[in-house]
Design a protein around this motif. Structure first.
Motif, PDB file in Angstrom:
ATOM      1  N   SER A   1     -12.084   6.778  -5.352  1.00  0.00           N
ATOM      2  CA  SER A   1     -11.235   6.142  -4.050  1.00  0.00           C
ATOM      3  C   SER A   1     -11.862   4.419  -4.034  1.00  0.00           C
ATOM      4  CB  SER A   1     -12.126   6.704  -2.358  1.00  0.00           C
ATOM      5  OG  SER A   1     -11.319   6.556  -1.258  1.00  0.00           O
ATOM      6  N   THR A   2     -12.983   4.126  -4.300  1.00  0.00           N
ATOM      7  CA  THR A   2     -13.191   2.652  -4.691  1.00  0.00           C
ATOM      8  C   THR A   2     -12.238   1.878  -5.385  1.00  0.00           C
ATOM      9  OG1 THR A   2     -15.614   3.485  -4.256  1.00  0.00           O
ATOM     10  CG2 THR A   2     -15.251   1.326  -4.928  1.00  0.00           C
TER      11      THR A   2
ATOM     12  N   TYR B   1      -9.459   1.810  -3.025  1.00  0.00           N
ATOM     13  CA  TYR B   1      -8.840   0.486  -1.697  1.00  0.00           C
ATOM     14  C   TYR B   1      -9.408  -0.906  -2.252  1.00  0.00           C
ATOM     15  CZ  TYR B   1      -9.814   4.057   1.922  1.00  0.00           C
ATOM     16  OH  TYR B   1      -9.616   5.126   2.174  1.00  0.00           O
ATOM     17  N   THR B   2     -10.165  -0.732  -3.834  1.00  0.00           N
ATOM     18  CA  THR B   2      -9.986  -2.063  -4.458  1.00  0.00           C
ATOM     19  C   THR B   2      -8.569  -2.567  -5.102  1.00  0.00           C
ATOM     20  OG1 THR B   2     -12.068  -1.673  -5.428  1.00  0.00           O
ATOM     21  CG2 THR B   2     -10.714  -3.276  -6.247  1.00  0.00           C
TER      22      THR B   2
ATOM     23  N   VAL C   1      -5.476  -1.485  -3.726  1.00  0.00           N
ATOM     24  CA  VAL C   1      -4.766  -2.166  -1.657  1.00  0.00           C
ATOM     25  C   VAL C   1      -6.065  -3.625  -1.365  1.00  0.00           C
ATOM     26  CG1 VAL C   1      -5.039  -1.393   0.264  1.00  0.00           C
ATOM     27  CG2 VAL C   1      -5.118   0.036  -1.103  1.00  0.00           C
TER      28      VAL C   1
ATOM     29  N   VAL D   1     -12.773   5.954   7.863  1.00  0.00           N
ATOM     30  CA  VAL D   1     -12.301   4.740   7.282  1.00  0.00           C
ATOM     31  C   VAL D   1     -12.434   3.224   8.046  1.00  0.00           C
ATOM     32  CG1 VAL D   1     -11.108   3.715   5.862  1.00  0.00           C
ATOM     33  CG2 VAL D   1     -10.762   6.046   5.359  1.00  0.00           C
TER      34      VAL D   1
ATOM     35  N   TRP E   1       0.853  -1.056   0.202  1.00  0.00           N
ATOM     36  CA  TRP E   1      -0.032   0.214   0.007  1.00  0.00           C
ATOM     37  C   TRP E   1       0.958   1.673   0.136  1.00  0.00           C
ATOM     38  CZ3 TRP E   1      -4.194   1.482   3.991  1.00  0.00           C
ATOM     39  CH2 TRP E   1      -5.446   2.435   3.546  1.00  0.00           C
TER      40      TRP E   1
ATOM     41  N   PHE F   1     -11.977  -0.073   8.747  1.00  0.00           N
ATOM     42  CA  PHE F   1     -11.528  -1.517   8.018  1.00  0.00           C
ATOM     43  C   PHE F   1     -12.200  -2.891   9.044  1.00  0.00           C
ATOM     44  CE2 PHE F   1      -8.491   0.977   7.269  1.00  0.00           C
ATOM     45  CZ  PHE F   1      -8.046   0.668   6.266  1.00  0.00           C
TER      46      PHE F   1
ATOM     47  N   ILE G   1     -13.522  -2.470   3.161  1.00  0.00           N
ATOM     48  CA  ILE G   1     -12.967  -1.427   3.598  1.00  0.00           C
ATOM     49  C   ILE G   1     -14.464  -0.223   3.279  1.00  0.00           C
ATOM     50  CG2 ILE G   1     -11.278   1.212   3.394  1.00  0.00           C
ATOM     51  CD1 ILE G   1      -9.480  -1.668   2.440  1.00  0.00           C
TER      52      ILE G   1
ATOM     53  N   GLU H   1     -15.579   3.867   3.507  1.00  0.00           N
ATOM     54  CA  GLU H   1     -14.934   5.493   4.117  1.00  0.00           C
ATOM     55  C   GLU H   1     -16.373   6.299   4.151  1.00  0.00           C
ATOM     56  OE1 GLU H   1     -11.598   8.395   1.759  1.00  0.00           O
ATOM     57  OE2 GLU H   1     -12.351   7.306   0.734  1.00  0.00           O
TER      58      GLU H   1
END
Length: 157
Positions: free
Chosen positions: A124-125, A128-129, A131, A81, A31, A83, A96, A98
């Motif tokens: 952002s989606t 995170y996908t 990551v 956020v 990340w 997790f 995740i 947010e």
């Protein structure tokens, strides 16, 4: 306002997957590139993405190992956020989420028009996908994809 949510199944036990997200010795392999320390209850941690010249300071608000942790971005003034690490027979579902968008120009986590909010949430989606996919490759197969680093090569500094 909508939330960002991304999730995937990682075929490893929850405790190990949770550790991968809180221990920068592991997280920096999929990340961010640097961290001032591990995530822990009440910790304030600075994350750095050296290839982009970007940093963020996150504040850990809740910490329930190995089920979940919640942090806020922007030094505690930004978005929230969460997790979550949900055990399944096949491994762990990492989700995740947010939240905290107001759409207000005064929102420290975001400002802009409705179209700007949609663009941010889509980005952002996708982030995170990326990551989660990179974490899955590392934890299941020992492969460092470099997916976050390579997502926007034109933005390298």
């Amino acid at each position: 306002m909508p939330n960002v949510e991304a999730s995937t199944l990682i075929r490893r036990p929850p405790a190990g997957v949770f550790t991968a997200f809180v221990d920068p010795a592991i997280t920096t392999r999929f990340w961010f590139t640097r961290s001032s320390g591990p995530l822990a209850p009440g910790a304030t941690v600075r994350w750095e993405w050296e290839m982009y010249g970007v940093t963020d300071t996150v504040l850990v608000k809740e910490f329930e190992a190995p089920e979940r942790f919640v942090l806020t971005t922007g030094g505690g003034d930004g978005l929230t956020v969460e997790f979550r690490f949900t055990p399944r027979e096949e491994g762990t579902v990492v989700t995740i989420t947010e939240s905290g968008f107001t759409g207000s120009l005064d929102d420290p986590g975001f400002s802009g028009t409705g179209d700007d909010v949609i663009e941010y949430i889509a980005g952002s989606t996708g982030g995170y996908t990326t990551v989660l996919c990179a974490a899955k490759a590392l934890l299941e197969h020992g492969i460092e994809l470099g997916a976050v680093r390579d997502k926007h090569p034109d933005n390298w500094v």
